[in-house]
Design a protein around this motif. Sequence first.
Motif, mmCIF file in Angstrom:
data_model
loop_
_atom_site.group_PDB
_atom_site.id
_atom_site.type_symbol
_atom_site.label_atom_id
_atom_site.label_comp_id
_atom_site.label_asym_id
_atom_site.label_seq_id
_atom_site.Cartn_x
_atom_site.Cartn_y
_atom_site.Cartn_z
ATOM 1 N N GLY A 184 0.793 -1.217 0.000
ATOM 2 C CA GLY A 184 0.000 0.000 0.000
ATOM 3 C C GLY A 184 0.820 1.258 0.000
ATOM 4 N N SER B 254 -3.300 -1.243 -0.568
ATOM 5 C CA SER B 254 -3.631 -1.142 -1.987
ATOM 6 C C SER B 254 -4.629 -2.238 -2.317
ATOM 7 C CB SER B 254 -2.386 -1.298 -2.858
ATOM 8 O OG SER B 254 -1.559 -0.173 -2.750
ATOM 9 N N ILE C 284 -1.066 2.140 -9.168
ATOM 10 C CA ILE C 284 -1.986 2.566 -8.117
ATOM 11 C C ILE C 284 -2.111 4.079 -8.107
ATOM 12 C CG2 ILE C 284 -1.353 0.555 -6.707
ATOM 13 C CD1 ILE C 284 0.101 2.538 -4.840
ATOM 14 N N GLY D 6 -4.117 4.750 -2.723
ATOM 15 C CA GLY D 6 -3.773 3.329 -2.710
ATOM 16 C C GLY D 6 -4.650 2.494 -3.612
ATOM 17 N N GLU D 7 -5.615 3.099 -4.283
ATOM 18 C CA GLU D 7 -6.497 2.329 -5.162
ATOM 19 C C GLU D 7 -5.716 1.761 -6.339
ATOM 20 O OE1 GLU D 7 -10.494 2.814 -7.980
ATOM 21 O OE2 GLU D 7 -9.815 4.507 -6.760
ATOM 22 N N ILE D 8 -5.891 0.456 -6.594
ATOM 23 C CA ILE D 8 -5.245 -0.188 -7.734
ATOM 24 C C ILE D 8 -6.043 0.127 -8.986
ATOM 25 C CG2 ILE D 8 -4.591 -2.391 -8.789
ATOM 26 C CD1 ILE D 8 -4.144 -3.476 -5.964
ATOM 27 N N GLY E 186 -3.004 -6.816 -4.332
ATOM 28 C CA GLY E 186 -2.512 -6.103 -3.157
ATOM 29 C C GLY E 186 -1.757 -6.960 -2.169
#
Length: 823
Positions: A250, A270, A362, A367-369, A426
């Motif tokens: 993350g 993440s 990301i 932290g969004e993939i 993640g």
Amino acid sequence: MKYRLLLFCLLFFIRLVPAQTPGGAVPTITSFTSGMEKQPGFMTFYWDAKKGKIWLEIDKFDTELLYYPSLASGVGSNDIGLDRGRLGQEHVVKFQRIGPKVLLVEPNFRYRAISSDPLERRAVEESFAQSVHWGFEIVAEEGNRVLVDLTPFLMLDAVGAIPDISQTRQGNFKLDPSRCAIYLPHSKAFPKNTEFEVTITLTGDNPGPYLRSVVPTPTAVTMRQHHSFIQLPEPGYKAREFDPRIGYGGIEYFDYSTPVSQPIMKRYISRHRLEKKDPKAAFSEAVKPIVYYLDPGTPEPIRSALMEGATWWNQAFEAAGYRNAFQVKLLPADADPMDIRYNLVQWVHRSTRGWSYGASIIDPRTGEIIKGKVTLGSLRVRQDYLIAQGLVGTFDTDTSHVAEMMQMSLDRLRQLSAHEIGHTLGLPHNYIASTQNRASVMDYPTMVAKIKGASIDLSDAYTKSIGDYDKWSIIWGYQDFPAGTNEKQELNKIVQQMHARGLTFLTDQDARPEGSAHPATHLWDNGSNAVDELKRTTEVRRIALDNFSEKKIPAGTPMATLEEVFVPMYLFHRYQTEAAAKVLGGQTYTNALRGDGQPVLSTVPVDEQRRALDALLSTLNPVFLSVPPYLLKSIPPRPFRYNANPREVFKRRTGMTFDPLGPPEAAVSMTLRMLLNPERCARLAYQKMFYPNQLGLEEVLDQLIKTVYKRPVDKTYIGTINQMTGLKVAEQLIALAQNKDADATTRDLAHRSLLRIKTMVEPALANQLSNYGLITHLIRQYEQNPTQVPQPAVLVPPDGAPIDTGQEWLESLLGEPACEWKQ
């Protein structure tokens, strides 16, 4: 003449100045781009075929977007690492206009103030540096839109190919602009992303062997580089705080608006954005499922195996309450694999076997993939097949046991596909899972070779589904809670339920260092108990060697290639030996939080440590180390054009012929390296101070010396192996005694052990019963002037992990002298 020269200079100056309309204004975008090919989209651009340029239209200023480079086509050498599909670092950037110039600026998201106070945010922003990636001159303008030349920016070495080549000692290269050009087929604008691709060429002198093995003219390295500009995700993603008890990668950042009583470092995981259509339902479809696409260039039956392994993750998402939330499809023929819209599993070729890996793009803010990208090395499966060949292959005919060997190899590919996709979801490695009934595909597994009478059974070599830990990790990371839920409490309950089932998480930092301490955390091991599994593994090894014959290779194959099959069989115990060594001075621990009820730290019981010591010393038995007589007569020098890869065969001191002491020395060196690791020795010394009945370093060294130096002395093959072992023990102890980083107790005990060895071998030397004279000489040198004792050359084991080709082999193919190469 003077006026003609003045007129020429004036005309030349006018050519250098951007075209301007009357009155000094820059031209309109419409007039400037007349006749060019327009690509409208997220970032509209124009293709100028006459000049070979990309002109970018910018209409969004001070608006953050995501930029990242990648490699559309690579070099093909695992050692250099410039693989097809390699992802570069992602950057949140924005265009800022300053008069006639536009800057591409990257804010610093490592340091933030999550506050509604603009002055508080400004104080942090002005305290840390930002990065300006490029400056553009405005060449045309229309309304709130400007036009800039993007071409020079696209021609940069954005993926760091030049430093990668330099760091791997493959030469000093530079970008040659005359050999770089826009690659138009993969330069496209879409509604939410704009993609550019360029052909770049690096030139240099004296290219290294890795480059010479894969580039047709190695002084000119040409590849294709991709640039992606992407609209950042819409608001609505909910960041989830990291919990060290369950593994997720993350983002981390300092939040300077945090109250002093709370941690300033913020950690979030993440993960892909995934939401239930009905969060209240125990089982619901996803608003938008996660879809992965497989490279259609993957051949069968490998393609089907990879597809099947990838789909295992749907089992985990089903456990989290999702219906059909994880899907796997074949990448459409007209799709660009670099396109951000496709999570991709890519089949990548290299010159020799190498690592596979999973990476993600990301959003650095949350932290969004945004995109998962898996790279699978195509030659890894051939190594798995080779190991199966040594374990169960018997080529009575060309097709004997092929189906069985291929089945194990495909089972490994299924697991590999699931493993690398897990990273892009993640998840990091979980190396303790192999001791918990193979609870995670995120461990590094070795095949479970079961003993069936006098033969070996590979039917259960690899798992055929996702693991229990994997399900709990996805439940924790992706569970969508109804509104009003106390998320922190619910997540804590999930971890407690996971622990109640005997599942825990430990990763690379706990497993990879050779001196690491946890007795159950290692790579390529199996079984719930490292010592028991080492004993079982050595029995598998015995059966494999007893059954070894020329039928391990097909008829018509050069007999010299029998060595490649022999190597993993002879060293079949290698990883389990390393695992058992961690029991010595071992400490069992967890990533416990205060108050969560987990055991925190304990020393491995003394009886278990002594069992581990006995098992490790058994791998130094000269009979165990000897090469079967049949094989010594069956491996001739390599035939013409069958040059051996030194990472795949045993090192030797006998020139072209097979060295009968090469395999024993490699195995001895491996065990001693683990047994006498300075950190492990320090723990053994210290634990004796606190627990008088515990195993101590003095006892370990005493048992090692007795095992090696009290065996009968003779000049047979077995006796010579034992004398070589004695020499290696002395050399390792000299190195340990001289190691300035080792603690004082360790160095002192190593010193005293050397003096004891000298007194033990001198009588045998006086009776001319052994060649221990070199040992005595080295110890005397050590006593007189320790710094002058020569460092011995060590025949290290051939590489087991899936890495690439060594320099010596490449240079032997090229007919040039080998450079120094150290493993």
